[in-house]
Design a protein around this motif. Structure first.
Motif, short mmCIF file in Angstrom:
data_model
loop_
_atom_site.label_atom_id
_atom_site.label_comp_id
_atom_site.label_asym_id
_atom_site.label_seq_id
_atom_site.Cartn_x
_atom_site.Cartn_y
_atom_site.Cartn_z
N PRO A 237 0.82 -1.22 0.00
CA PRO A 237 0.00 0.00 0.00
C PRO A 237 0.85 1.27 0.00
O PRO A 237 1.96 1.29 0.53
N VAL A 238 0.32 2.29 -0.63
CA VAL A 238 0.96 3.60 -0.67
C VAL A 238 0.09 4.59 0.09
O VAL A 238 -1.13 4.64 -0.11
N PHE A 239 0.71 5.40 0.95
CA PHE A 239 -0.01 6.40 1.75
C PHE A 239 0.55 7.78 1.45
O PHE A 239 1.72 7.93 1.08
N ASP A 240 -0.26 8.80 1.62
CA ASP A 240 0.22 10.17 1.41
C ASP A 240 0.91 10.67 2.67
O ASP A 240 1.06 9.94 3.66
N GLU A 241 1.35 11.93 2.66
CA GLU A 241 2.12 12.47 3.77
C GLU A 241 1.31 12.54 5.06
O GLU A 241 1.87 12.58 6.16
N GLN A 242 -0.01 12.57 4.96
CA GLN A 242 -0.88 12.59 6.13
C GLN A 242 -1.25 11.18 6.61
O GLN A 242 -2.04 11.02 7.54
N GLY A 243 -0.68 10.18 5.95
CA GLY A 243 -0.95 8.81 6.35
C GLY A 243 -2.23 8.24 5.79
O GLY A 243 -2.68 7.17 6.22
N ARG A 244 -2.82 8.92 4.81
CA ARG A 244 -4.06 8.44 4.20
C ARG A 244 -3.74 7.48 3.06
O ARG A 244 -2.84 7.72 2.27
#
Length: 324
Positions: A237-244
């Motif tokens: 999985p890939v998450f954005d800088e906010q952990g989403r």
């Protein structure tokens, strides 16, 4: 009524009778003769033109195509202490097979295995095998005794090429509802050192990966590695800088922010899925990722260009090739 019509509706001694219906507890597609007799079906009904006898004690509807699951259930019911195996078991486990094996498995012939001391099954419509099966090597699935997924994979090793065997092994380790584990496959390999295909199985085992979603993803990963490129990670999985959560690419180089997606036919034919794919890729690109797409075209005939696409993406992100 002309002669042609008369012949169509008449038997040798007059009009043809429609066979009497079978009792409700008897499956009209196929059944055991013993069950039919127990249900009160007369001998003459079992000899009607609408039924065929693939093997003694079994009747099938003549008009139906071979049903592998039904045939497997019937054959194991009339043959004690055996398990459906090889290509037949692979089909029932839904293990992906090359076309030539899939066609062989659907030809109405059933593979069954017995322990060495019992003896090989000999009956029409059956390919009999003998093997040192243990209790854990046999599973009951929908009323059919099958060789376990890992034992079945081992049986396939002598019949399949490298990429197909990798895809079959990855299928057993799928992200959702895995059928086996690396440890279970290794244990069967260790117990069968003299079986045909053992060298291939030993070569392939280190190439299997947990979490692959489709056979084509397995083949894509193998092609990339065989080209001398770094092995990409599988379904991480890939998450954005906010952990989403953003996406789970089929394959990826996280350190280089390169995602690779294999697009099967359902991606093109399903507008909803296509729309979701576009939105997913846009989110990744907005985060600075390169998104590479692959299809059956690249896998079958355009791999040179596809390989160059992966290599160029890696180089653009600072990859300098394998260390010398």
């Amino acid at each position: 009524m002309d002669n042609a019509t008369l012949l169509a509706v008449s038997g040798k001694h007059g009009p043809m009778r429609k066979p009497m219906p079978l009792p409700s507890e008897i499956n009209p597609e196929g059944f055991l003769v013993s069950d039919a007799y127990a249900a009160g079906v007369p001998r003459g009904r079992l000899q009607s033109a609408g039924l065929i006898t693939p093997s003694r004690g079994i009747r099938l509807d003549r008009s139906d195509s071979p049903n592998v699951a039904l045939l497997a259930r019937l054959h194991t019911a009339v043959t004690p202490r055996c398990a459906v195996s090889h290509v037949t078991a692979a089909l029932l486990w839904s293990i992906p097979l090359p076309i030539y094996l899939e066609e062989e498995g659907n030809n109405g012939v059933i593979h069954v295995t017995r322990r060495h001391e019992i003896g090989r099954v000999k009956r029409r419509g059956v390919v009999g095998h003998r093997a040192p099966l243990l209790a854990r090597d046999v599973r009951a699935v929908n009323g059919v005794q099958l060789t376990s997924p890992e034992w079945t994979w081992m049986d396939l090793a002598r019949h399949m090429g490298r990429s197909s065997l990798v895809a079959a092994g990855d299928f057993l380790l799928a992200r959702e509802n895995p059928l086996s584990s690396i440890e279970a496959i290794q244990e069967v390999i260790d117990r069968r050192p003299k079986v045909k295909g053992i060298r291939m199985a030993r070569e392939i085992l280190p190439l299997l990966r947990v979490g692959v979603d489709s056979p084509q993803e397995s083949r894509l990963r193998l092609k990339i590695v065989d080209a001398g490129l770094p092995e990409p990670a599988v379904t991480q999985p890939v998450f954005d800088e906010q952990g989403r959560y953003v996406s789970t690419p089929d394959l990826q180089y996280k350190e280089y922010k390169i995602a690779m997606e294999y697009e099967g036919d359902h991606h093109r034919s399903d507008p909803v899925q296509w729309g979701k794919d576009i939105e997913r890729d846009d989110r990744l690109r907005a985060m600075g990722w390169i998104v590479l797409k692959f299809s059956d075209v690249q896998m079958k005939g355009g791999w040179a260009n596809a390989e160059r696409k992966v290599r160029d993406a890696l180089v653009s992100r600072g990859w300098r090739g394998p260390a010398s």
